[in-house]
Design a protein around this motif. Structure first.
Motif, PDB file in Angstrom:
ATOM      1  N   ASP A 110       0.846  -1.206   0.000  1.00  0.00           N
ATOM      2  CA  ASP A 110       0.000   0.000   0.000  1.00  0.00           C
ATOM      3  C   ASP A 110       0.877   1.250   0.000  1.00  0.00           C
ATOM      4  OD1 ASP A 110       0.960   0.395   2.580  1.00  0.00           O
ATOM      5  OD2 ASP A 110      -0.883  -0.279   3.561  1.00  0.00           O
ATOM      6  N   PRO A 111       0.264   2.451   0.028  1.00  0.00           N
ATOM      7  CA  PRO A 111       1.067   3.683  -0.015  1.00  0.00           C
ATOM      8  C   PRO A 111       2.056   3.836   1.135  1.00  0.00           C
ATOM      9  CG  PRO A 111      -1.198   4.174  -0.603  1.00  0.00           C
ATOM     10  CD  PRO A 111      -1.180   2.751  -0.115  1.00  0.00           C
ATOM     11  N   LEU A 112       1.839   3.102   2.238  1.00  0.00           N
ATOM     12  CA  LEU A 112       2.763   3.163   3.374  1.00  0.00           C
ATOM     13  C   LEU A 112       3.828   2.072   3.303  1.00  0.00           C
ATOM     14  CD1 LEU A 112       0.186   3.869   6.244  1.00  0.00           C
ATOM     15  CD2 LEU A 112       1.568   5.518   4.961  1.00  0.00           C
ATOM     16  N   GLY A 113       3.814   1.289   2.217  1.00  0.00           N
ATOM     17  CA  GLY A 113       4.796   0.220   2.069  1.00  0.00           C
ATOM     18  C   GLY A 113       4.434  -1.058   2.799  1.00  0.00           C
ATOM     19  N   GLN A 114       3.188  -1.149   3.301  1.00  0.00           N
ATOM     20  CA  GLN A 114       2.749  -2.352   4.010  1.00  0.00           C
ATOM     21  C   GLN A 114       2.085  -3.328   3.043  1.00  0.00           C
ATOM     22  OE1 GLN A 114       3.469  -2.829   7.334  1.00  0.00           O
ATOM     23  NE2 GLN A 114       4.664  -0.975   6.928  1.00  0.00           N
ATOM     24  N   PRO A 115       2.166  -4.643   3.296  1.00  0.00           N
ATOM     25  CA  PRO A 115       1.523  -5.620   2.424  1.00  0.00           C
ATOM     26  C   PRO A 115       0.051  -5.299   2.212  1.00  0.00           C
ATOM     27  CG  PRO A 115       2.931  -6.724   4.008  1.00  0.00           C
ATOM     28  CD  PRO A 115       2.892  -5.281   4.419  1.00  0.00           C
ATOM     29  N   MET A 116      -0.414  -5.459   0.968  1.00  0.00           N
ATOM     30  CA  MET A 116      -1.769  -5.071   0.573  1.00  0.00           C
ATOM     31  C   MET A 116      -2.597  -6.320   0.276  1.00  0.00           C
ATOM     32  SD  MET A 116      -3.547  -2.246  -0.203  1.00  0.00           S
ATOM     33  CE  MET A 116      -5.218  -2.069  -0.781  1.00  0.00           C
ATOM     34  N   PRO A 117      -3.333  -6.846   1.269  1.00  0.00           N
ATOM     35  CA  PRO A 117      -4.192  -8.000   0.993  1.00  0.00           C
ATOM     36  C   PRO A 117      -5.414  -7.579   0.185  1.00  0.00           C
ATOM     37  CG  PRO A 117      -4.508  -7.244   3.242  1.00  0.00           C
ATOM     38  CD  PRO A 117      -3.393  -6.424   2.678  1.00  0.00           C
ATOM     39  N   GLY A 118      -5.936  -8.505  -0.603  1.00  0.00           N
ATOM     40  CA  GLY A 118      -7.176  -8.246  -1.321  1.00  0.00           C
ATOM     41  C   GLY A 118      -7.045  -7.403  -2.574  1.00  0.00           C
ATOM     42  N   ALA A 119      -5.814  -7.048  -2.991  1.00  0.00           N
ATOM     43  CA  ALA A 119      -5.646  -6.311  -4.243  1.00  0.00           C
ATOM     44  C   ALA A 119      -6.030  -7.224  -5.412  1.00  0.00           C
ATOM     45  CB  ALA A 119      -4.215  -5.826  -4.397  1.00  0.00           C
ATOM     46  N   GLU A 120      -6.691  -6.661  -6.412  1.00  0.00           N
ATOM     47  CA  GLU A 120      -7.138  -7.445  -7.555  1.00  0.00           C
ATOM     48  C   GLU A 120      -6.041  -7.522  -8.615  1.00  0.00           C
ATOM     49  OE1 GLU A 120     -10.728  -5.678  -8.925  1.00  0.00           O
ATOM     50  OE2 GLU A 120     -11.887  -6.268  -7.149  1.00  0.00           O
ATOM     51  N   VAL A 121      -5.803  -8.721  -9.117  1.00  0.00           N
ATOM     52  CA  VAL A 121      -4.777  -8.964 -10.134  1.00  0.00           C
ATOM     53  C   VAL A 121      -5.459  -9.543 -11.369  1.00  0.00           C
ATOM     54  CG1 VAL A 121      -2.598 -10.111 -10.663  1.00  0.00           C
ATOM     55  CG2 VAL A 121      -3.121  -9.459  -8.286  1.00  0.00           C
ATOM     56  N   THR A 122      -5.339  -8.851 -12.490  1.00  0.00           N
ATOM     57  CA  THR A 122      -5.926  -9.312 -13.747  1.00  0.00           C
ATOM     58  C   THR A 122      -4.822  -9.448 -14.788  1.00  0.00           C
ATOM     59  OG1 THR A 122      -7.993  -8.150 -13.235  1.00  0.00           O
ATOM     60  CG2 THR A 122      -7.672  -8.883 -15.513  1.00  0.00           C
ATOM     61  N   VAL A 123      -4.705 -10.633 -15.388  1.00  0.00           N
ATOM     62  CA  VAL A 123      -3.682 -10.910 -16.398  1.00  0.00           C
ATOM     63  C   VAL A 123      -4.379 -11.143 -17.734  1.00  0.00           C
ATOM     64  CG1 VAL A 123      -1.766 -12.396 -17.066  1.00  0.00           C
ATOM     65  CG2 VAL A 123      -2.192 -11.929 -14.646  1.00  0.00           C
ATOM     66  N   THR A 124      -3.969 -10.398 -18.746  1.00  0.00           N
ATOM     67  CA  THR A 124      -4.601 -10.457 -20.065  1.00  0.00           C
ATOM     68  C   THR A 124      -3.581 -10.843 -21.126  1.00  0.00           C
ATOM     69  OG1 THR A 124      -6.099  -8.682 -19.390  1.00  0.00           O
ATOM     70  CG2 THR A 124      -5.977  -9.168 -21.742  1.00  0.00           C
ATOM     71  N   ALA A 156       3.429 -20.019 -21.644  1.00  0.00           N
ATOM     72  CA  ALA A 156       4.475 -19.126 -22.135  1.00  0.00           C
ATOM     73  C   ALA A 156       3.867 -18.104 -23.087  1.00  0.00           C
ATOM     74  CB  ALA A 156       5.563 -19.929 -22.843  1.00  0.00           C
ATOM     75  N   GLY A 157       4.295 -16.855 -22.972  1.00  0.00           N
ATOM     76  CA  GLY A 157       3.773 -15.801 -23.833  1.00  0.00           C
ATOM     77  C   GLY A 157       3.887 -14.443 -23.180  1.00  0.00           C
ATOM     78  N   ARG A 158       3.337 -13.435 -23.870  1.00  0.00           N
ATOM     79  CA  ARG A 158       3.375 -12.056 -23.358  1.00  0.00           C
ATOM     80  C   ARG A 158       1.996 -11.685 -22.822  1.00  0.00           C
ATOM     81  NH1 ARG A 158       6.450  -6.910 -25.853  1.00  0.00           N
ATOM     82  NH2 ARG A 158       8.080  -8.097 -24.782  1.00  0.00           N
ATOM     83  N   TYR A 159       2.006 -11.015 -21.661  1.00  0.00           N
ATOM     84  CA  TYR A 159       0.762 -10.667 -20.980  1.00  0.00           C
ATOM     85  C   TYR A 159       0.803  -9.222 -20.484  1.00  0.00           C
ATOM     86  CZ  TYR A 159       0.093 -15.743 -20.744  1.00  0.00           C
ATOM     87  OH  TYR A 159      -0.056 -17.067 -21.055  1.00  0.00           O
ATOM     88  N   GLY A 160      -0.378  -8.663 -20.287  1.00  0.00           N
ATOM     89  CA  GLY A 160      -0.522  -7.406 -19.576  1.00  0.00           C
ATOM     90  C   GLY A 160      -1.048  -7.687 -18.182  1.00  0.00           C
ATOM     91  N   VAL A 161      -0.464  -7.073 -17.164  1.00  0.00           N
ATOM     92  CA  VAL A 161      -0.870  -7.288 -15.774  1.00  0.00           C
ATOM     93  C   VAL A 161      -1.434  -5.995 -15.211  1.00  0.00           C
ATOM     94  CG1 VAL A 161      -0.110  -7.960 -13.463  1.00  0.00           C
ATOM     95  CG2 VAL A 161       0.915  -9.040 -15.469  1.00  0.00           C
ATOM     96  N   LEU A 162      -2.620  -6.071 -14.619  1.00  0.00           N
ATOM     97  CA  LEU A 162      -3.258  -4.923 -13.979  1.00  0.00           C
ATOM     98  C   LEU A 162      -3.433  -5.235 -12.502  1.00  0.00           C
ATOM     99  CD1 LEU A 162      -4.744  -2.162 -14.124  1.00  0.00           C
ATOM    100  CD2 LEU A 162      -6.852  -3.453 -14.539  1.00  0.00           C
ATOM    101  N   LEU A 163      -2.856  -4.376 -11.639  1.00  0.00           N
ATOM    102  CA  LEU A 163      -3.015  -4.493 -10.190  1.00  0.00           C
ATOM    103  C   LEU A 163      -3.873  -3.328  -9.726  1.00  0.00           C
ATOM    104  CD1 LEU A 163       0.724  -5.228  -9.307  1.00  0.00           C
ATOM    105  CD2 LEU A 163      -1.101  -6.884  -9.714  1.00  0.00           C
ATOM    106  N   ALA A 164      -4.934  -3.612  -8.981  1.00  0.00           N
ATOM    107  CA  ALA A 164      -5.864  -2.550  -8.592  1.00  0.00           C
ATOM    108  C   ALA A 164      -6.401  -2.796  -7.191  1.00  0.00           C
ATOM    109  CB  ALA A 164      -7.021  -2.467  -9.584  1.00  0.00           C
ATOM    110  N   LEU A 168       4.286  -8.388 -19.078  1.00  0.00           N
ATOM    111  CA  LEU A 168       4.946  -9.545 -18.487  1.00  0.00           C
ATOM    112  C   LEU A 168       5.254 -10.573 -19.580  1.00  0.00           C
ATOM    113  CD1 LEU A 168       5.731 -11.350 -16.011  1.00  0.00           C
ATOM    114  CD2 LEU A 168       3.345 -12.105 -15.997  1.00  0.00           C
ATOM    115  N   ASP A 169       6.508 -11.003 -19.666  1.00  0.00           N
ATOM    116  CA  ASP A 169       6.897 -12.088 -20.557  1.00  0.00           C
ATOM    117  C   ASP A 169       7.093 -13.351 -19.723  1.00  0.00           C
ATOM    118  OD1 ASP A 169       7.004 -10.804 -23.141  1.00  0.00           O
ATOM    119  OD2 ASP A 169       8.753  -9.698 -22.404  1.00  0.00           O
TER     120      ASP A 169
END
Length: 303
Positions: free
Chosen positions: A37-51, A76-84, A95-96
């Motif tokens: 998170d903005p304070l540098g602490q681990p961020m549980p529950g963040a959404e990860v989408t790989v396309t 194997a392949g190239r992907y886009g990763v969205l963290l939100a 991401l490769d």
């Protein structure tokens, strides 16, 4: 794409990520990272989408664990990763993924998003027809019990410095409603809320902590059943709008907290021993609030 279980093993090395072991199918690759998170602490529950970059199709979706970690197995392949995460700016990267290879553990920090306009300084009173105080409790050994309180009053005093603002809520304990008269009468009894001796549940905040974006934590005291305990309300501020009966100025927020019944001397183990199985040891409290700005010409909502 399959989502691999993230298995952590202790290692002698103190370096972050050292000693981690992952089961990856032959011919596949893996991606793992830690979101903070903005304070540098681990961020549980963040959404990860790989396309998949070539097709635009979603290859995997996941959320980070309590340590902010996520581990994904991919072709194997190239992907886009969205963290939100709500209230924070999303992070995008390319991401490769290589066959039979696990990319090194990376760390991504999410930063505060643009905060909505704060309410004007002054007093805002809850609008009961558009405010709900709900709770969800686990029925012992069975499904969840959903309920609400139908009578309450309260408001928000917004200070020039939002951190100095205050919230007061007073709930009529006898107004508990779970949709079952027998259960509601039992919850009002001395076994639970004991409304005859403790007619009100009261929350009074003493501190507003800004968490970034639309997120705040309201710290205060919750008094119930003759006991007062410090409680943190995780709050999402929903903004200000002109609207309603006569275009009043309104603000809205959603606040949640987890309460432990035994903190308020509601001893579920004792009741289980007596054969009383109504709700479990923890209760999730939700306050879905809409408040109107109070001034000399604030309209009164109709009955």
């Amino acid at each position: 794409m399959p989502l691999a279980l993230f298995r952590r093993k202790r290692a002698r090395s103190a370096a972050r990520g050292a000693g981690l072991a992952h089961a990856v199918p032959s011919g596949a690759g893996a991606f793992h990272c830690q979101v903070t998170d903005p304070l540098g602490q681990p961020m549980p529950g963040a959404e990860v989408t790989v396309t998949e970059t070539s097709t635009g199709q979603v290859a995997a979706k996941a959320t980070t664990d309590p340590y902010g970690l996520v581990f994904l197995t991919l072709r194997a392949g190239r992907y886009g990763v969205l963290l939100a995460a709500e209230g924070l700016q999303p992070h995008q990267q390319t991401l490769d993924v290589l066959a039979d290879t696990t990319a090194p553990l990376t760390s991504v920090q999410l930063h505060p998003g643009r905060a909505p306009e704060l309410p004007a300084t002054g007093t805002w009173l809850f609008d009961p027809p558009h405010t709900a105080i709900r709770f969800i409790a686990k029925h012992v050994g069975m499904a969840h019990v959903h309920g609400r309180f139908t009578r309450f009053e309260g408001g928000i005093h917004v200070a020039p410095d939002m951190a100095d603002s205050r919230v007061e809520v007073r709930i009529d304990a006898a107004s508990i409603d779970t949709g079952n008269n027998t259960r509601d009468n039992h919850l009002r009894s001395a076994d639970f809320l004991d409304v005859e001796n403790y007619p009100y549940i009261h929350f009074s905040s003493d501190r507003f902590l800004y968490r970034g974006g639309s997120k705040w934590t309201l710290q205060g005291a919750l008094s119930m059943h003759g006991v007062s305990r410090t409680v943190d309300l995780d709050t999402s501020y929903l903004g200000v709008v002109n609207g309603g009966y006569a275009e009043e100025l309104r603000c809205a927020a959603l606040a949640t907290a987890e309460l432990h019944r035994e903190d308020y001397t509601l001893n579920w183990r004792t009741m289980l021993a007596r054969g009383i199985a109504v709700v479990g040891p923890t209760v999730r409290l939700e306050l879905d609030i809409q408040a109107m700005y109070r001034s000399h010409d604030t309209p009164t909502p109709p009955e």
